[in-house]
Design a protein around this motif. Structure first.
Motif, PDB file in Angstrom:
ATOM      1  N   PRO A 113      30.002  -7.096  43.142  1.00 42.73           N
ATOM      2  CA  PRO A 113      30.386  -7.904  41.975  1.00 42.73           C
ATOM      3  C   PRO A 113      29.860  -9.338  42.053  1.00 42.73           C
ATOM      4  CG  PRO A 113      32.218  -7.785  43.521  1.00 42.73           C
ATOM      5  CD  PRO A 113      31.106  -6.912  44.090  1.00 42.73           C
ATOM      6  N   ASN A 114      29.718  -9.935  40.896  1.00 47.36           N
ATOM      7  CA  ASN A 114      29.390 -11.355  40.787  1.00 47.36           C
ATOM      8  C   ASN A 114      29.805 -11.805  39.401  1.00 47.36           C
ATOM      9  OD1 ASN A 114      28.402 -13.914  41.389  1.00 47.36           O
ATOM     10  ND2 ASN A 114      26.354 -13.441  40.641  1.00 47.36           N
ATOM     11  N   THR A 115      30.341 -13.011  39.284  1.00 43.18           N
ATOM     12  CA  THR A 115      30.741 -13.540  37.980  1.00 43.18           C
ATOM     13  C   THR A 115      30.311 -14.998  37.869  1.00 43.18           C
ATOM     14  OG1 THR A 115      32.932 -14.251  38.757  1.00 43.18           O
ATOM     15  CG2 THR A 115      32.764 -12.028  37.841  1.00 43.18           C
ATOM     16  N   ALA A 116      30.246 -15.475  36.641  1.00 41.13           N
ATOM     17  CA  ALA A 116      29.910 -16.868  36.379  1.00 41.13           C
ATOM     18  C   ALA A 116      30.495 -17.267  35.041  1.00 41.13           C
ATOM     19  CB  ALA A 116      28.395 -17.076  36.380  1.00 41.13           C
ATOM     20  N   ASP A 117      30.657 -18.568  34.844  1.00 39.37           N
ATOM     21  CA  ASP A 117      31.100 -19.062  33.558  1.00 39.37           C
ATOM     22  C   ASP A 117      30.063 -18.700  32.495  1.00 39.37           C
ATOM     23  OD1 ASP A 117      33.245 -21.239  32.451  1.00 39.37           O
ATOM     24  OD2 ASP A 117      31.334 -21.376  31.375  1.00 39.37           O
ATOM     25  N   ALA A 118      30.516 -18.312  31.323  1.00 39.50           N
ATOM     26  CA  ALA A 118      29.600 -17.863  30.268  1.00 39.50           C
ATOM     27  C   ALA A 118      28.625 -18.952  29.835  1.00 39.50           C
ATOM     28  CB  ALA A 118      30.392 -17.373  29.059  1.00 39.50           C
ATOM     29  N   SER A 119      28.960 -20.208  30.109  1.00 40.69           N
ATOM     30  CA  SER A 119      28.077 -21.315  29.731  1.00 40.69           C
ATOM     31  C   SER A 119      27.035 -21.617  30.795  1.00 40.69           C
ATOM     32  CB  SER A 119      28.902 -22.574  29.463  1.00 40.69           C
ATOM     33  OG  SER A 119      29.594 -22.988  30.644  1.00 40.69           O
ATOM     34  N   MET A 120      27.097 -20.927  31.931  1.00 40.56           N
ATOM     35  CA  MET A 120      26.147 -21.163  33.005  1.00 40.56           C
ATOM     36  C   MET A 120      24.744 -20.757  32.581  1.00 40.56           C
ATOM     37  SD  MET A 120      24.208 -19.656  35.617  1.00 40.56           S
ATOM     38  CE  MET A 120      24.859 -18.009  35.859  1.00 40.56           C
ATOM     39  N   LEU A 121      23.759 -21.565  32.951  1.00 40.15           N
ATOM     40  CA  LEU A 121      22.370 -21.179  32.767  1.00 40.15           C
ATOM     41  C   LEU A 121      21.589 -21.702  33.964  1.00 40.15           C
ATOM     42  CD1 LEU A 121      20.678 -23.342  29.954  1.00 40.15           C
ATOM     43  CD2 LEU A 121      22.731 -24.025  31.175  1.00 40.15           C
ATOM     44  N   ASP A 122      20.606 -20.893  34.412  1.00 45.95           N
ATOM     45  CA  ASP A 122      19.865 -21.242  35.620  1.00 45.95           C
ATOM     46  C   ASP A 122      18.486 -20.594  35.556  1.00 45.95           C
ATOM     47  OD1 ASP A 122      19.364 -22.348  38.112  1.00 45.95           O
ATOM     48  OD2 ASP A 122      21.272 -21.678  38.959  1.00 45.95           O
ATOM     49  N   ASN A 123      17.657 -20.943  36.532  1.00 46.89           N
ATOM     50  CA  ASN A 123      16.291 -20.417  36.558  1.00 46.89           C
ATOM     51  C   ASN A 123      16.208 -19.019  37.140  1.00 46.89           C
ATOM     52  OD1 ASN A 123      16.791 -21.011  39.252  1.00 46.89           O
ATOM     53  ND2 ASN A 123      14.728 -21.779  39.636  1.00 46.89           N
ATOM     54  N   ASP A 124      17.358 -18.415  37.492  1.00 47.13           N
ATOM     55  CA  ASP A 124      17.356 -17.075  38.073  1.00 47.13           C
ATOM     56  C   ASP A 124      18.292 -16.120  37.338  1.00 47.13           C
ATOM     57  OD1 ASP A 124      19.840 -18.023  38.841  1.00 47.13           O
ATOM     58  OD2 ASP A 124      19.584 -17.593  40.974  1.00 47.13           O
ATOM     59  N   THR A 125      18.580 -16.409  36.069  1.00 53.76           N
ATOM     60  CA  THR A 125      19.537 -15.590  35.316  1.00 53.76           C
ATOM     61  C   THR A 125      18.955 -15.171  33.972  1.00 53.76           C
ATOM     62  OG1 THR A 125      21.365 -16.801  36.340  1.00 53.76           O
ATOM     63  CG2 THR A 125      21.882 -15.446  34.427  1.00 53.76           C
ATOM     64  N   GLY A 126      18.947 -13.865  33.708  1.00 54.38           N
ATOM     65  CA  GLY A 126      18.441 -13.323  32.461  1.00 54.38           C
ATOM     66  C   GLY A 126      19.323 -12.183  31.985  1.00 54.38           C
ATOM     67  N   PHE A 127      18.726 -11.165  31.335  1.00 52.05           N
ATOM     68  CA  PHE A 127      19.530 -10.062  30.797  1.00 52.05           C
ATOM     69  C   PHE A 127      18.628  -8.940  30.307  1.00 52.05           C
ATOM     70  CE2 PHE A 127      18.371 -12.656  27.207  1.00 52.05           C
ATOM     71  CZ  PHE A 127      18.200 -11.781  26.149  1.00 52.05           C
ATOM     72  N   ARG A 128      19.235  -7.799  30.038  1.00 53.70           N
ATOM     73  CA  ARG A 128      18.628  -6.686  29.298  1.00 53.70           C
ATOM     74  C   ARG A 128      19.709  -6.118  28.400  1.00 53.70           C
ATOM     75  NH1 ARG A 128      15.994  -3.007  33.122  1.00 53.70           N
ATOM     76  NH2 ARG A 128      16.390  -4.537  34.748  1.00 53.70           N
ATOM     77  N   CYS A 129      19.347  -5.214  27.492  1.00 49.70           N
ATOM     78  CA  CYS A 129      20.288  -4.735  26.483  1.00 49.70           C
ATOM     79  C   CYS A 129      20.473  -3.219  26.528  1.00 49.70           C
ATOM     80  CB  CYS A 129      19.830  -5.140  25.091  1.00 49.70           C
ATOM     81  SG  CYS A 129      19.748  -6.917  24.801  1.00 49.70           S
ATOM     82  N   VAL A 130      21.531  -2.778  25.848  1.00 47.06           N
ATOM     83  CA  VAL A 130      21.835  -1.353  25.705  1.00 47.06           C
ATOM     84  C   VAL A 130      22.134  -1.046  24.243  1.00 47.06           C
ATOM     85  CG1 VAL A 130      22.778  -1.113  28.040  1.00 47.06           C
ATOM     86  CG2 VAL A 130      24.305  -1.699  26.144  1.00 47.06           C
ATOM     87  N   THR A 131      22.101   0.245  23.896  1.00 41.55           N
ATOM     88  CA  THR A 131      22.562   0.707  22.585  1.00 41.55           C
ATOM     89  C   THR A 131      23.359   1.986  22.790  1.00 41.55           C
ATOM     90  OG1 THR A 131      20.590   2.060  22.185  1.00 41.55           O
ATOM     91  CG2 THR A 131      20.551  -0.209  21.356  1.00 41.55           C
ATOM     92  N   PRO A 132      24.319   2.259  21.901  1.00 45.24           N
ATOM     93  CA  PRO A 132      24.999   3.549  21.950  1.00 45.24           C
ATOM     94  C   PRO A 132      24.047   4.644  21.503  1.00 45.24           C
ATOM     95  CG  PRO A 132      25.670   2.349  20.001  1.00 45.24           C
ATOM     96  CD  PRO A 132      24.807   1.405  20.795  1.00 45.24           C
ATOM     97  N   VAL A 133      24.333   5.875  21.902  1.00 47.90           N
ATOM     98  CA  VAL A 133      23.461   6.991  21.526  1.00 47.90           C
ATOM     99  C   VAL A 133      23.756   7.463  20.113  1.00 47.90           C
ATOM    100  CG1 VAL A 133      22.934   9.410  22.044  1.00 47.90           C
ATOM    101  CG2 VAL A 133      22.966   7.718  23.864  1.00 47.90           C
ATOM    102  N   SER A 134      25.007   7.384  19.684  1.00 50.79           N
ATOM    103  CA  SER A 134      25.369   7.796  18.327  1.00 50.79           C
ATOM    104  C   SER A 134      26.394   6.825  17.786  1.00 50.79           C
ATOM    105  CB  SER A 134      25.921   9.225  18.314  1.00 50.79           C
ATOM    106  OG  SER A 134      27.085   9.312  19.116  1.00 50.79           O
ATOM    107  N   ASP A 135      26.613   6.874  16.482  1.00 44.96           N
ATOM    108  CA  ASP A 135      27.491   5.912  15.835  1.00 44.96           C
ATOM    109  C   ASP A 135      28.917   5.948  16.359  1.00 44.96           C
ATOM    110  OD1 ASP A 135      25.407   5.078  14.296  1.00 44.96           O
ATOM    111  OD2 ASP A 135      25.931   6.317  12.560  1.00 44.96           O
TER     112      ASP A 135
END
Length: 320
Positions: free
Chosen positions: A285-307
């Protein structure tokens, strides 16, 4: 000027071509033998070049002049984009689980519904099916969002544009809200910690995406010595059972899951180029404040398969 974190045979070839130099002339500048230079270029990204030669190549690039440096940056970007597109098309042809998202054009893969081993204790749990981006969101991906939605660009971009050499690197200097804004713009979501972990570990609870052996060479952590982000396609041998890349190292990735309701902290997963390899296990696990931004933090996305799928990843513990 473009900075090369670690020279390989690919960058050497591109610099030589940007300088419009013959192999004989360029080899003498390094200096290495003609045969050695030819070997570097033939082996491409797999070629590990000694530190003394790395320094020499840094010097050659620094002294090359603005025109050559600009040509080098453009050629490097074109090469990376071509390789990325070629690999993406190969995935679409070869893997029936993959599809291209209609808004941000990223390749996504299917993670089937079913039981998987969750967390450090490998608790058997059920998760609904979902699709996840094969690669983290890159600077090129994020620029489309910035230009279309009018969102503020990351702080390291110049005049609202990403540095040319970072086109296929994960976008960084983004808060959790920035990541969520991108996800909403393209009709996706950030993964829950359970979705992210299953995509990384598979259904049988691998310690790492590639298996159980702790192999630091399969990801960009502090041990690599690169000290910066790398192209999202670089560590192909580190892909997960679902063919998802960069789930260990390179950048920490925001998840939608809160640490606790109302506290403003969100989970991250995956570790980064700044982190020791021991932090790279997907179950940690790892957590951070939602307002945190740094040179080593990014993201990727997901979608549901059906509605009727739960976009947050419906999870329930399975009785043993």
């Amino acid at each position: 000027m473009t900075v090369v974190p670690r020279w390989t045979g690919r960058e050497v070839r591109i610099l030589r071509e940007a300088m419009r130099s013959t192999r004989e002339t360029f080899a003498a500048m390094v200096p290495v033998t003609f045969r050695q230079l030819s070997t570097w270029e033939a082996r491409g990204e797999t070629m590990r070049i000694k530190a003394v030669n790395q320094a020499a190549l840094d010097t050659i690039l620094a002294r090359a002049g603005v025109a050559v440096q600009q040509r080098f940056a453009a050629m490097l970007t074109e090469q990376a984009a071509a390789e990325h597109d070629e690999h993406a098309e190969e995935l679409l042809r070869r893997d029936p689980r993959t599809t291209r998202h209609p808004v941000d054009n990223k390749i996504m893969t299917l993670v089937e519904a079913g039981i998987f081993l969750s967390g450090p204790d490998n608790v058997p749990s059920w998760l609904d099916a979902f699709r996840i981006d094969i690669y983290p969101t890159t600077n090129a991906d994020y620029e489309k969002f910035v230009q279309t939605a009018g969102h503020r660009p990351p702080r390291h971009w110049l005049r609202g544009r990403y540095p040319a050499s970072l086109k296929d690197h994960p976008v960084v200097w983004v808060t959790w809200d920035d990541a969520m804004a991108y996800a909403r713009w393209c009709g996706k979501d950030l993964p829950s910690i359970h979705q992210w972990e299953k995509a990384a570990r598979g259904s049988r609870g691998r310690n790492y995406p590639w298996g159980d052996v702790p192999t630091a060479a399969k990801c960009n952590t502090a041990e690599s010595g690169i000290g910066a982000t790398t192209p999202v396609t670089r560590y192909r041998s580190g892909a997960s059972p679902y063919g998802v890349h960069d789930l260990c190292g390179n950048v920490w990735e925001w998840c939608c899951t809160e640490e606790a309701p109302g506290r403003g902290r969100r989970h991250l997963r995956g570790s980064a180029f700044t982190s020791p390899f021991e932090r790279a296990m997907p179950s940690l696990p790892n957590t951070a404040d939602a307002s945190m931004l740094d040179n080593d933090t990014g993201f990727r996305c997901v979608t549901p398969v059906s509605d009727d799928s739960n976009e947050r990843g419906a999870l329930r513990e399975v009785a043993s």
